[in-house]
Design a protein around this motif. Structure first.
Motif, PDB file in Angstrom:
ATOM      1  N   ASP A 253       0.829  -1.208   0.000  1.00  0.00           N
ATOM      2  CA  ASP A 253       0.000   0.000   0.000  1.00  0.00           C
ATOM      3  C   ASP A 253       0.864   1.259   0.000  1.00  0.00           C
ATOM      4  OD1 ASP A 253      -2.341  -1.479   0.001  1.00  0.00           O
ATOM      5  OD2 ASP A 253      -2.563  -1.421   2.189  1.00  0.00           O
ATOM      6  N   ARG A 290      -7.482   1.379  -7.892  1.00  0.00           N
ATOM      7  CA  ARG A 290      -6.917   0.778  -6.683  1.00  0.00           C
ATOM      8  C   ARG A 290      -7.846  -0.256  -6.039  1.00  0.00           C
ATOM      9  NH1 ARG A 290      -3.176   4.972  -4.691  1.00  0.00           N
ATOM     10  NH2 ARG A 290      -3.658   6.952  -5.733  1.00  0.00           N
ATOM     11  N   GLY A 302      -0.728  -3.850  -8.201  1.00  0.00           N
ATOM     12  CA  GLY A 302      -0.600  -2.423  -7.962  1.00  0.00           C
ATOM     13  C   GLY A 302       0.536  -1.750  -8.700  1.00  0.00           C
TER      14      GLY A 302
END
Length: 406
Positions: A253, A290, A302
């Motif tokens: 993340d 996302r 990602g």
């Protein structure tokens, strides 16, 4: 790391080949925020770390703002002793005669440590102005590879084709590896799969779901069988491995935390317009958003939100990432080409965490018989000293390249 779910596979499959990545276009802790220019001292650190840690080789990328691969590989080969260099070459930008001569020279001066990654490109940007359709790009690649391989076999080549004209062409000095250094190649379109089956030694796929990769492998092997050949397989992906699953996913993340939604949308549109089937497939995994980036138990899409090319990463604890790699080994992958941001630190982290989970020793991290590792730059050894006062075993390890200052 108490997770033992991967333990049954560790003994059933050998450790795969593991390659690392030379960030010759720059590096940093987050995507879209490069903080380390691709200076030669930094690239040297990454290459020397990869060698000391026990990676089999490194990939040198091409295109964009990356430094030219043959130049960087030549320079780095003088700083290493065992590391192999997977060097990208682009048909159409370099004649097959000159490419064969340069390849043979690099293979000789490196002691036979060259692999070649043939990149057909995805349009005019990659070919710097050559106006070629997808079909023409792969027609050129097949024609170029046929001539290139013959030259490295020592043949005199006369060839008159739609893209190349050559009369009695030669590459008089041979490579160390015969008949030529191993040829790698990737591409997901039907023309690319056909070229792979006819000409290459290792077909590379970007990280997709195992069933998607297996389907491409089967098609390549079918094309190869038509030419009486077999092909090996590799996978190119990123890696985020940590002590625990939670730490790994938090790091994933954070890697994209600085990227705006506008930048993601702009990149997604450009990737879809690129004309590359492989790029289209990578973009389809993330959908340009996302919201749904976990595309497998430990496969994350990602990276491909804003990075062209390989856009997926293996994410998780060492045991779970090892189990994920084993899934790809079972469908035929024997080489993984990995990378992580930033590449120097992540080379160490991956070796420290993943190598043991794969049953793979690292010469820089695993104590040897009679050796006690201490918090110094070189091992502490209770061994006989030579006349210069150095421990004999330590001197031999340093001479063998297992310990060096990076």
């Amino acid at each position: 790391m108490s997770d033992s779910s991967a333990a049954p596979f560790a003994s059933a499959l050998p450790s795969p080949e593991l390659y690392w990545f030379i960030p010759s276009g720059g590096d940093g802790h987050r995507l879209g925020q490069p903080t380390r220019p691709a200076s030669f001292p930094y690239l040297s650190q990454v290459a020397q770390a990869a060698e000391v840690l026990g990676y089999d080789g490194v990939l040198l990328p091409t295109g964009g703002t990356n430094e030219e691969t043959l130049v960087i590989a030549s320079a780095l080969s003088s700083l290493t002793r065992h590391l192999r260099f997977l060097v990208a070459l682009r048909p159409g930008l370099l004649s097959p005669v000159l490419a064969a001569r340069l390849t043979a020279s690099l293979d000789r001066i490196s002691g036979g440590r060259v692999n070649l990654n043939i990149v057909s490109g995805s349009g005019n940007f990659d070919f710097e102005g050559l106006d070629l359709t997808q079909a023409e790009r792969y027609e050129l690649t097949a024609e170029w590879l046929g001539v290139f391989r013959a030259l490295l076999r020592g043949e005199a080549v006369t060839h008159h084709g739609p893209h190349l004209q050559l009369t009695n062409g030669r590459a008089p000095l041979p490579s160390v590896q015969q008949p030529h250094p191993p040829i790698y190649f990737g591409g997901s379109s039907q023309p690319a799969l056909a070229v792979a089956g006819e000409h290459v030694d290792v077909y590379l796929s970007w990280g997709e779901r195992p069933e998607q990769v297996a389907e491409k492998f089967a098609q390549v092997q079918a094309h190869a069988a038509q030419h009486g050949r077999t092909v090996r397989f590799g996978l190119r992906a990123h890696i985020i491995v940590r002590e625990t699953e939670d730490e790994a996913w938090a790091a994933a993340d954070d890697l994209i935390a600085g990227i705006s939604d506008e930048a993601i949308a702009q990149a997604h549109g450009a990737f879809l317009a690129s004309g590359s089937e492989g790029q289209r497939r990578q973009s389809a995994l993330n959908g340009g958003t996302r919201e749904s980036l976990r595309v497998g138990p430990n496969l994350w899409a990602g990276v491909g939100l804003v990075r062209g090319g390989a856009g997926t990463a293996f994410v998780g604890s060492a045991q779970n990432v090892a189990a994920a790699l084993r899934e790809y080994q079972r469908i035929g992958v024997d080489t993984f080409i990995l990378s992580g941001y930033p590449h120097l630190e992540e080379a160490y982290r991956t070796a420290e965490l993943l190598f043991p989970a794969l049953g793979r020793p690292s010469p820089a991290l695993t104590p040897h018989a009679g050796q006690r590792l201490s918090h110094t730059s070189t091992p502490t050894l209770g061994a006989a000293r030579n006349e210069a006062g150095e421990p004999q075993a330590e001197r031999e390890l340093v001479a063998a390249g297992r310990f060096r200052s990076i």
